[in-house]
Enzyme design. Structure first.
Site, PDB file in Angstrom:
ATOM      1  N   ASP A  72      23.468   1.005   9.940  1.00  0.00           N
ATOM      2  CA  ASP A  72      22.608  -0.099   9.275  1.00  0.00           C
ATOM      3  C   ASP A  72      22.819   0.194   7.824  1.00  0.00           C
ATOM      4  O   ASP A  72      22.928  -0.678   7.015  1.00  0.00           O
ATOM      5  CB  ASP A  72      21.166  -0.379   9.640  1.00  0.00           C
ATOM      6  CG  ASP A  72      21.148  -1.017  10.916  1.00  0.00           C
ATOM      7  OD1 ASP A  72      22.352  -1.571  11.535  1.00  0.00           O
ATOM      8  OD2 ASP A  72      20.167  -1.153  11.743  1.00  0.00           O
ATOM      9  N   GLY A  73      22.419   1.529   7.393  1.00  0.00           N
ATOM     10  CA  GLY A  73      22.640   1.749   6.044  1.00  0.00           C
ATOM     11  C   GLY A  73      23.966   1.802   5.388  1.00  0.00           C
ATOM     12  O   GLY A  73      23.975   0.984   4.316  1.00  0.00           O
ATOM     13  N   ASN A 146      17.330  -5.729   3.353  1.00  0.00           N
ATOM     14  CA  ASN A 146      16.171  -5.229   4.015  1.00  0.00           C
ATOM     15  C   ASN A 146      14.939  -5.514   3.033  1.00  0.00           C
ATOM     16  O   ASN A 146      13.951  -6.195   3.614  1.00  0.00           O
ATOM     17  CB  ASN A 146      16.449  -3.656   4.613  1.00  0.00           C
ATOM     18  CG  ASN A 146      16.861  -3.813   5.858  1.00  0.00           C
ATOM     19  OD1 ASN A 146      17.227  -4.618   6.551  1.00  0.00           O
ATOM     20  ND2 ASN A 146      16.899  -2.473   6.279  1.00  0.00           N
ATOM     21  N   ASP A 147      14.682  -4.648   2.103  1.00  0.00           N
ATOM     22  CA  ASP A 147      13.229  -4.546   1.451  1.00  0.00           C
ATOM     23  C   ASP A 147      13.466  -4.062   0.264  1.00  0.00           C
ATOM     24  O   ASP A 147      14.161  -3.315  -0.266  1.00  0.00           O
ATOM     25  CB  ASP A 147      12.386  -3.783   2.437  1.00  0.00           C
ATOM     26  CG  ASP A 147      12.935  -2.384   3.021  1.00  0.00           C
ATOM     27  OD1 ASP A 147      13.656  -1.742   1.939  1.00  0.00           O
ATOM     28  OD2 ASP A 147      12.516  -2.349   4.294  1.00  0.00           O
ATOM     29  N   ARG A 157       0.496   9.801  -4.182  1.00  0.00           N
ATOM     30  CA  ARG A 157      -0.593   9.233  -5.063  1.00  0.00           C
ATOM     31  C   ARG A 157      -0.717   7.773  -4.887  1.00  0.00           C
ATOM     32  O   ARG A 157       0.271   7.137  -4.891  1.00  0.00           O
ATOM     33  CB  ARG A 157      -0.076   9.619  -6.516  1.00  0.00           C
ATOM     34  CG  ARG A 157       0.037  11.180  -6.728  1.00  0.00           C
ATOM     35  CD  ARG A 157      -1.421  11.983  -6.770  1.00  0.00           C
ATOM     36  NE  ARG A 157      -1.981  11.498  -7.870  1.00  0.00           N
ATOM     37  CZ  ARG A 157      -1.702  12.074  -8.983  1.00  0.00           C
ATOM     38  NH1 ARG A 157      -0.744  13.110  -9.477  1.00  0.00           N
ATOM     39  NH2 ARG A 157      -2.478  11.730 -10.214  1.00  0.00           N
ATOM     40  N   THR A 187      12.198  -5.403  10.849  1.00  0.00           N
ATOM     41  CA  THR A 187      12.411  -4.232  12.126  1.00  0.00           C
ATOM     42  C   THR A 187      12.755  -2.870  11.474  1.00  0.00           C
ATOM     43  O   THR A 187      13.031  -1.791  12.209  1.00  0.00           O
ATOM     44  CB  THR A 187      13.545  -4.473  12.983  1.00  0.00           C
ATOM     45  OG1 THR A 187      14.532  -4.779  12.588  1.00  0.00           O
ATOM     46  CG2 THR A 187      13.179  -5.649  13.759  1.00  0.00           C
ATOM     47  N   TYR A 189      11.423  -0.455   7.506  1.00  0.00           N
ATOM     48  CA  TYR A 189      10.208   0.285   7.032  1.00  0.00           C
ATOM     49  C   TYR A 189       8.836  -0.604   7.316  1.00  0.00           C
ATOM     50  O   TYR A 189       7.733  -0.239   7.607  1.00  0.00           O
ATOM     51  CB  TYR A 189      10.544   0.473   5.665  1.00  0.00           C
ATOM     52  CG  TYR A 189       9.367   1.475   4.953  1.00  0.00           C
ATOM     53  CD1 TYR A 189       8.593   2.274   5.979  1.00  0.00           C
ATOM     54  CD2 TYR A 189       9.243   1.608   3.688  1.00  0.00           C
ATOM     55  CE1 TYR A 189       7.651   3.203   5.404  1.00  0.00           C
ATOM     56  CE2 TYR A 189       8.400   2.372   3.216  1.00  0.00           C
ATOM     57  CZ  TYR A 189       7.476   3.311   3.785  1.00  0.00           C
ATOM     58  OH  TYR A 189       6.791   3.963   3.312  1.00  0.00           O
ATOM     59  N   LEU A 191       8.229  -2.481   9.737  1.00  0.00           N
ATOM     60  CA  LEU A 191       7.456  -2.584  10.940  1.00  0.00           C
ATOM     61  C   LEU A 191       6.680  -1.186  10.873  1.00  0.00           C
ATOM     62  O   LEU A 191       5.659  -1.153  11.529  1.00  0.00           O
ATOM     63  CB  LEU A 191       8.746  -2.620  11.958  1.00  0.00           C
ATOM     64  CG  LEU A 191       8.066  -2.320  13.579  1.00  0.00           C
ATOM     65  CD1 LEU A 191       7.576  -3.547  13.797  1.00  0.00           C
ATOM     66  CD2 LEU A 191       9.597  -2.182  14.210  1.00  0.00           C
ATOM     67  N   SER A 192       7.383  -0.148  10.598  1.00  0.00           N
ATOM     68  CA  SER A 192       6.492   1.004  10.460  1.00  0.00           C
ATOM     69  C   SER A 192       5.118   1.171   9.835  1.00  0.00           C
ATOM     70  O   SER A 192       4.336   1.677  10.253  1.00  0.00           O
ATOM     71  CB  SER A 192       7.320   2.200  10.095  1.00  0.00           C
ATOM     72  OG  SER A 192       8.634   2.619  10.745  1.00  0.00           O
TER      73      SER A 192
END
Length: 293
Positions: A72-73, A146-147, A157, A187, A189, A191-192
């Site tokens: 996917d990357g 994606n994001d 921090r 689906t 980061y 999602l995590s």
């Protein structure tokens, strides 16, 4: 149905499985009388074949279809360069989960052949972009399928920031950052981080705080056409970063403003006819099958 005659090939560098699939895919495409353009960064992986070389971005002008071989990357990187051209993109999975690259290596001839014969599903996936402003001047730009994520880089921090949506103040927050995710990225980061899974057809964004200091800070799903502004507080002990698909970083300083919005040009993504989004979630996320199976 589109008539695919000029095919672009993009692959992950330094991957033996990618080389194996390219060595299989290139003669298959040429055997059908198609013109093959290979990403100039991987051209030496298949030196025995006569192919034209091209940058990924220029494939948008030369090609009718671009096939990405990798995970996917790899497809995320290609998507950011190709979405503006509208060229369809098809993925062959040589990575891990493969939510976007959904053709298995042992199905290349069958599934790619079906697509070339006009038997496929197509869909539009929108991208988002971020602009970073410092003292009113734009000092950084990035885009993502994606994001887009505000984070403290490598140091654990907390970041102080304010969030505005369509010029309306939403909240001030102390957290490890904020994930702004498209449905495609829901689906990943997000999602995590406890965000919801959003169907790719939704015109929406999800905002997922990363380890917020207050337990009442929850993910928010908003209109996909909303414009976001994130203001990094002047009183911060760390210099955060903006990350786009985890592949492009923009350093920020206290006082910077980050603008996030939908890009006008979507990605044209191609799937084999057998593609089923829910089956993909089921197999890749370990969901249960039907009772009795």
């Amino acid at each position: 149905m589109e008539n695919f005659r000029n095919i672009g090939l993009v692959g992950r560098q330094g991957s033996t499985p990618v080389i194996q699939s390219l060595e299989h895919l290139v003669p298959f495409l040429q055997g059908r009388g198609l013109e093959v353009f290979v990403d100039d960064r991987i051209a030496d992986l298949v030196p025995a074949r006569e192919m034209k070389h091209s940058t990924v971005k220029m494939m948008g002008q030369h090609c009718d279809l671009v096939i990405v071989v990798g995970g996917d990357g790899s497809l995320l990187g290609a998507a950011r360069q190709l979405a503006h051209s509208g060229v369809p993109v098809l993925g062959i999975n040589r990575g891990n989960l493969g939510f976007l690259t959904d053709i298995a290596p042992d199905e290349i001839e069958q599934k790619v052949g079906e697509v070339l014969d006009g038997h496929y599903h197509s869909e539009q996936r929108f991208l988002i972009e971020a602009e970073v402003f410092r003292d009113g001047e734009k000092i950084g730009f990035g885009e993502a399928l994606n994001d887009i994520i505000l984070h403290p880089n490598q140091a654990a921090r907390m970041i102080r920031f304010e969030l505005y949506i369509d010029d309306q103040f939403v909240y001030s927050q102390r957290s490890d950052g904020l994930i702004v995710s498209t449905p495609t990225g829901s689906t990943a980061y997000a999602l995590s981080g406890g965000g919801p899974i959003m169907h790719p057809k939704l015109d929406a964004l999800v905002l997922v705080p990363i380890f917020p200091h207050t337990l009442s800070s929850r993910p928010i799903v908003i209109d996909g056409n909303a414009e976001l502004k994130i203001v990094v507080a002047e009183r911060n002990d760390t210099h955060p970063f903006i990350s786009c698909d985890g592949q492009h970083q923009i350093p920020c300083l206290p006082g910077d403003e980050i603008s996030v919005r939908k890009k006008p040009h979507p990605l044209h993504l191609i799937h084999p006819l057998c593609y089923n989004y829910y089956e993909s979630c089921r197999s890749k996320l370990g969901w249960g099958s039907k009772l009795g199976e």
